[in-house]
Design a protein around this motif. Structure first.
Motif, mmCIF file in Angstrom:
data_model
loop_
_atom_site.group_PDB
_atom_site.id
_atom_site.type_symbol
_atom_site.label_atom_id
_atom_site.label_comp_id
_atom_site.label_asym_id
_atom_site.label_seq_id
_atom_site.Cartn_x
_atom_site.Cartn_y
_atom_site.Cartn_z
ATOM 1 N N ASP A 118 36.482 -21.634 -52.899
ATOM 2 C CA ASP A 118 37.426 -22.068 -53.919
ATOM 3 C C ASP A 118 36.693 -21.979 -55.276
ATOM 4 O OD1 ASP A 118 39.687 -23.883 -54.892
ATOM 5 O OD2 ASP A 118 37.943 -25.139 -55.289
ATOM 6 N N GLU A 141 37.932 -23.795 -58.800
ATOM 7 C CA GLU A 141 38.000 -25.047 -59.583
ATOM 8 C C GLU A 141 37.577 -26.234 -58.724
ATOM 9 O OE1 GLU A 141 41.926 -25.713 -61.470
ATOM 10 O OE2 GLU A 141 41.660 -27.764 -60.785
ATOM 11 N N GLY A 142 36.525 -26.920 -59.144
ATOM 12 C CA GLY A 142 36.006 -28.063 -58.390
ATOM 13 C C GLY A 142 34.973 -27.668 -57.357
ATOM 14 N N ASP A 148 37.255 -28.297 -52.924
ATOM 15 C CA ASP A 148 37.277 -29.701 -53.359
ATOM 16 C C ASP A 148 38.525 -30.434 -52.885
ATOM 17 O OD1 ASP A 148 38.786 -27.972 -55.047
ATOM 18 O OD2 ASP A 148 38.892 -29.521 -56.586
ATOM 19 N N ILE A 149 39.441 -29.737 -52.226
ATOM 20 C CA ILE A 149 40.737 -30.344 -51.859
ATOM 21 C C ILE A 149 40.830 -30.496 -50.337
ATOM 22 C CG2 ILE A 149 43.259 -30.089 -51.993
ATOM 23 C CD1 ILE A 149 41.987 -30.514 -54.749
#
Ligand SMILES: CSCCC(=O)C(=O)COP(=O)(O)O
Ligand SMILES: [Mg+2]
Length: 243
Positions: free
Chosen positions: A11, A13-14, A199-200
């Motif tokens: 991923d 973002e994050g 991050d999710i």
């Protein structure tokens, strides 16, 4: 000992990069440039499928149907701009929005007005993983075009050489297991030989349901994660052990 994985799926973002770079630099750039971009690019053939996708994301058949209530070009542009602002207000990861954002960021990255932030451990890990023979792919809500601009113009230089390929929401939503099944088939690896880092938690749950291994990325400024999930957490790619 051989690595437990053949592929690492990342991923952005994050995970490779901060939420704050996306929200405080990239999204404001889009909002600043949106109206002028729509005027300048309105008749470009590349914009037409993106406008159709924005209309489809809004539940319409195509752009012509969606804007049938508009009297002229200026009103059609204003309808698009209002929809983009509405989606960005809610951080909706709609495919059409993400494609348009990528087109708007092109000038920003290519003219040097934006340089993508990546955490210091990221280039080092990409080098180590690919040297060890692993293939690295990106799976982000950001469009593939945006991903290539981002990693092609990062503060650590052009990192594109490290990636064997890119996936975005045209493959499927990041919170659905079917998307990870599709990715495993496309990279031609059994799911259990793929490590997905995000991050999710809902994305990691979907990847795990598809049989992938997972790691939860904890970076400064990420949204708080509720307890009760099953994913091991890391705060740096240096913690990814290849065995
Ligand atoms: C180059 S991607 C820009 C960031 C973005 O628009 C985004 O939605 C990132 O989402 P992710 O799936 O990477 O968390
Ligand atoms: Mg993310």
């Amino acid at each position: 000992m051989p690595s437990p994985w053949n592929v690492i799926l990342l991923d952005i973002e994050g995970t490779t990069s901060s939420v704050s770079y996306v929200f405080d630099v990239m999204f404001p750039y889009v909002l600043r440039e949106l109206d002028a971009y729509l005027v300048s690019a309105w008749n470009e053939p590349a914009l037409a499928p993106v406008l159709d996708q924005i209309a489809k994301d809004a539940g319409s058949e195509d752009f012509a149907t969606w804007t049938a209530d508009c009297a002229n070009e200026a009103e059609r542009r204003e309808k698009v701009a209002a929809e983009i602002r509405r989606l960005m207000d809610g951080d909706v990861k709609a495919t059409g929005l993400k494609a348009l954002q990528g087109m708007i960021w092109k000038d920003g990255f290519e003219r040097g007005e934006m340089t993508a932030q990546v955490y210091a451990d990221v280039p080092e890990a990409l080098e180590a993983w690919t040297t060890a023979g692993l293939r690295v792919f990106i799976y982000s809500s950001g469009s593939i075009g945006a991903q290539k601009l981002f990693f092609g113009h990062s503060e650590a230089g052009n990192l594109l050489k490290y990636f064997s390929g890119h996936f975005d929401t045209t493959t499927g939503p990041k919170k659905e297991a079917a998307s990870y099944n599709t990715i495993a088939a496309e990279v031609a690896e059994p799911a259990e030989k793929i490590l997905f880092i995000s991050d999710i938690v809902a994305e990691l749950d979907a990847a795990k349901e598809a049989g992938m291994c997972t790691l939860l990325s904890i970076r400064p400024g990420n949204k708080p994660v509720e307890d009760g999930h099953i994913h091991e957490a890391i705060s740096s790619f240096a913690q990814v052990s290849l065995g």
